[in-house]
Write an enzyme that holds these catalytic residues in place. Structure first.
Site, PDB file in Angstrom:
ATOM      1  N   SER A 142     -64.528  12.256  47.072  1.00 51.20           N
ATOM      2  CA  SER A 142     -64.649  13.287  46.040  1.00 51.20           C
ATOM      3  C   SER A 142     -64.161  12.736  44.715  1.00 51.20           C
ATOM      4  CB  SER A 142     -63.778  14.495  46.406  1.00 51.20           C
ATOM      5  OG  SER A 142     -63.703  15.403  45.317  1.00 51.20           O
ATOM      6  N   TYR A 148     -55.577  18.558  49.787  1.00 56.30           N
ATOM      7  CA  TYR A 148     -56.967  18.106  49.903  1.00 56.30           C
ATOM      8  C   TYR A 148     -57.222  16.838  49.088  1.00 56.30           C
ATOM      9  CZ  TYR A 148     -62.039  18.127  48.981  1.00 56.30           C
ATOM     10  OH  TYR A 148     -63.353  17.769  48.832  1.00 56.30           O
TER      11      TYR A 148
HETATM   12  P1  NAD Z   1     -69.400  22.605  53.712  1.00 54.37           P
HETATM   13  O1  NAD Z   1     -68.515  23.756  53.930  1.00 54.37           O
HETATM   14  O2  NAD Z   1     -70.860  22.836  53.754  1.00 54.37           O
HETATM   15  O3  NAD Z   1     -69.091  21.441  54.742  1.00 54.37           O
HETATM   16  C1  NAD Z   1     -67.817  21.217  55.284  1.00 54.37           C
HETATM   17  C2  NAD Z   1     -67.976  21.250  56.791  1.00 54.37           C
HETATM   18  O4  NAD Z   1     -66.775  20.794  57.397  1.00 54.37           O
HETATM   19  C3  NAD Z   1     -68.216  22.630  57.368  1.00 54.37           C
HETATM   20  O5  NAD Z   1     -69.582  22.952  57.405  1.00 54.37           O
HETATM   21  C4  NAD Z   1     -67.644  22.493  58.778  1.00 54.37           C
HETATM   22  O6  NAD Z   1     -68.691  22.282  59.698  1.00 54.37           O
HETATM   23  C5  NAD Z   1     -66.807  21.232  58.720  1.00 54.37           C
HETATM   24  N1  NAD Z   1     -65.446  21.435  59.237  1.00 54.37           N
HETATM   25  C6  NAD Z   1     -64.332  21.750  58.540  1.00 54.37           C
HETATM   26  N2  NAD Z   1     -63.279  21.849  59.380  1.00 54.37           N
HETATM   27  C7  NAD Z   1     -63.748  21.576  60.634  1.00 54.37           C
HETATM   28  C8  NAD Z   1     -63.141  21.508  61.923  1.00 54.37           C
HETATM   29  N3  NAD Z   1     -61.823  21.721  62.099  1.00 54.37           N
HETATM   30  N4  NAD Z   1     -63.935  21.223  62.984  1.00 54.37           N
HETATM   31  C9  NAD Z   1     -65.259  20.997  62.819  1.00 54.37           C
HETATM   32  N5  NAD Z   1     -65.888  21.028  61.618  1.00 54.37           N
HETATM   33  C10 NAD Z   1     -65.125  21.322  60.542  1.00 54.37           C
HETATM   34  O7  NAD Z   1     -68.970  21.990  52.318  1.00 54.37           O
HETATM   35  P2  NAD Z   1     -69.348  20.624  51.585  1.00 54.37           P
HETATM   36  O8  NAD Z   1     -68.894  20.825  50.202  1.00 54.37           O
HETATM   37  O9  NAD Z   1     -70.734  20.211  51.846  1.00 54.37           O
HETATM   38  O10 NAD Z   1     -68.362  19.572  52.248  1.00 54.37           O
HETATM   39  C11 NAD Z   1     -68.800  18.339  52.740  1.00 54.37           C
HETATM   40  C12 NAD Z   1     -67.951  17.225  52.182  1.00 54.37           C
HETATM   41  O11 NAD Z   1     -68.101  17.169  50.776  1.00 54.37           O
HETATM   42  C13 NAD Z   1     -66.453  17.388  52.439  1.00 54.37           C
HETATM   43  O12 NAD Z   1     -65.927  16.137  52.839  1.00 54.37           O
HETATM   44  C14 NAD Z   1     -65.913  17.755  51.074  1.00 54.37           C
HETATM   45  O13 NAD Z   1     -64.578  17.326  50.925  1.00 54.37           O
HETATM   46  C15 NAD Z   1     -66.842  16.971  50.198  1.00 54.37           C
HETATM   47  N6  NAD Z   1     -66.874  17.368  48.796  1.00 54.37           N
HETATM   48  C16 NAD Z   1     -67.340  18.596  48.427  1.00 54.37           C
HETATM   49  C17 NAD Z   1     -67.377  18.942  47.085  1.00 54.37           C
HETATM   50  C18 NAD Z   1     -67.905  20.272  46.622  1.00 54.37           C
HETATM   51  O14 NAD Z   1     -67.750  20.605  45.450  1.00 54.37           O
HETATM   52  N7  NAD Z   1     -68.533  21.069  47.463  1.00 54.37           N
HETATM   53  C19 NAD Z   1     -66.940  18.037  46.131  1.00 54.37           C
HETATM   54  C20 NAD Z   1     -66.465  16.801  46.526  1.00 54.37           C
HETATM   55  C21 NAD Z   1     -66.446  16.483  47.861  1.00 54.37           C
END
Ligand code: NAD
Ligand code: MG
Length: 290
Positions: free
Chosen positions: A182, A195
């Protein structure tokens, strides 16, 4: 296509869901490339395991991988079955194998079983996208309980460690591991104390493993998104104030959609990117690092 107005811009309506949230209940619904991603056999015959494959970046990668010719296993939390089944439908519509493996990544035994089941169901494994994460905003470090801190570390740091360890014996030269880091790794927000440090750790483990596994022909890279419109943000990841203006501070004036990162996950897995190892690919709309 003008990148400032091809997707929704703030203000967004305030909305909140119980963790971990569903993409299907967001307004507007995120775009994961369901109707837009076109493949060209870049991952023909590959076998991928994607954590958090039900929604967000994981879903975008799962759809793109299937359309590029890969069979795909997705992991997700059991309460996300509805989102996961949409992804399974999209993968099978491409004539590819879709394996749904729900379970809690905070559990080491489950992580080991997850890899085992993916290997058995896919007949091998050569792409791992360690993408799942927990993000819960807390205004003060005083509001971060030990249970909170532990859950964030387990999900974001321990699970990739357990999964990659279990998978390594199955990964042949040409395999690829991709972590989701991120912009928080470089420029942490005050309310994402636990986080943000896990995202710095993700960037770091990717660079360490790239050196360790490069000589074995296994490449390890990361994607570092900026603000992306996903369930993580509406299920405790962002405050309502932040959500209303989400992504508005970036030079493109809007948040990214998961679909806009799909090709990056494809690129880092594809064999023609064979000199990309230990790299972090940013996608943050012009602000943030790297
Ligand atoms: P998202 O909610 O769609 O995906 C996160 C997923 O993590 C969930 O769908 C869930 O299936 C899984 N998860 C969390 N805890 C879990 C557990 N205990 N057991 C099983 N599964 C679990 O959101 P996203 O934003 O697509 O996140 C995906 C990645 O992107 C993450 O690593 C997040 O840190 C990163 N990210 C997101 C952003 C943003 O702005 N959305 C920015 C930077 C990085
Ligand atoms: Mg989800």
């Amino acid at each position: 296509m003008d990148p400032t107005n091809n997707y929704p811009r703030p203000p967004f309506e305030r909305q909140s869901q119980p963790w971990p949230g569903l993409a299907s209940k967001m307004s507007p619904r995120p775009d994961h490339g369901e109707t837009s991603y076109k493949g060209s056999e870049r991952l023909a015959g590959r076998k991928a395991l994607i954590t958090g494959g039900d929604s967000g970046m994981g879903r975008a990668a799962a759809i793109a991988y299937a359309r590029e010719g890969a069979d795909v296993a997705i992991n997700y939390y059991p309460t996300e079955e509805a989102d996961a089944q949409e992804v399974v439908g999209l993968i099978t519509a491409e004539g590819r194998k879709a394996i749904a493996l729900p379970g809690d990544l905070r559990d080491e035994r489950f992580c080991q079983q997850l890899v085992q089941q993916a290997v058995e169901a896919l007949g091998g494994l050569d792409i791992i996208v360690s993408n799942a994460a927990r993000q819960q905003a807390r205004q003060s470090i005083l509001d971060v309980s030990s249970e909170d801190f532990d859950a964030t570390m387990k999900t974001n740091i321990y699970a990739p460690f357990w999964i990659i360890k279990a998978a390594l014996p199955h990964l042949k030269p040409g395999s690829a591991i991709i972590g989701t880091s991120s912009e928080q790794a470089y420029d942490p927000s005050p309310d994402l104390y636990d986080y943000a440090q896990t995202k710095a750790a993700t960037m770091n483990y990717v660079k360490s493993l790239a050196k360790q596994l490069g000589p074995k022909g296994i490449r390890v890279n990361a994607v570092a998104p900026g603000p992306i419109w996903t369930p993580l943000q509406v299920s405790g990841g962002a405050t309502m104030e932040k959500l209303e203006k989400f992504g508005g501070h970036t030079p493109l004036g809007r948040p990214g959609q998961p679909a806009e990162l799909a090709s990056i996950y494809v690129q880092l897995a594809a064999a023609d990117a064979s000199y990309a190892n230990g790299q972090v690919y940013g996608a943050s709309g012009g602000s943030g690092q790297p």
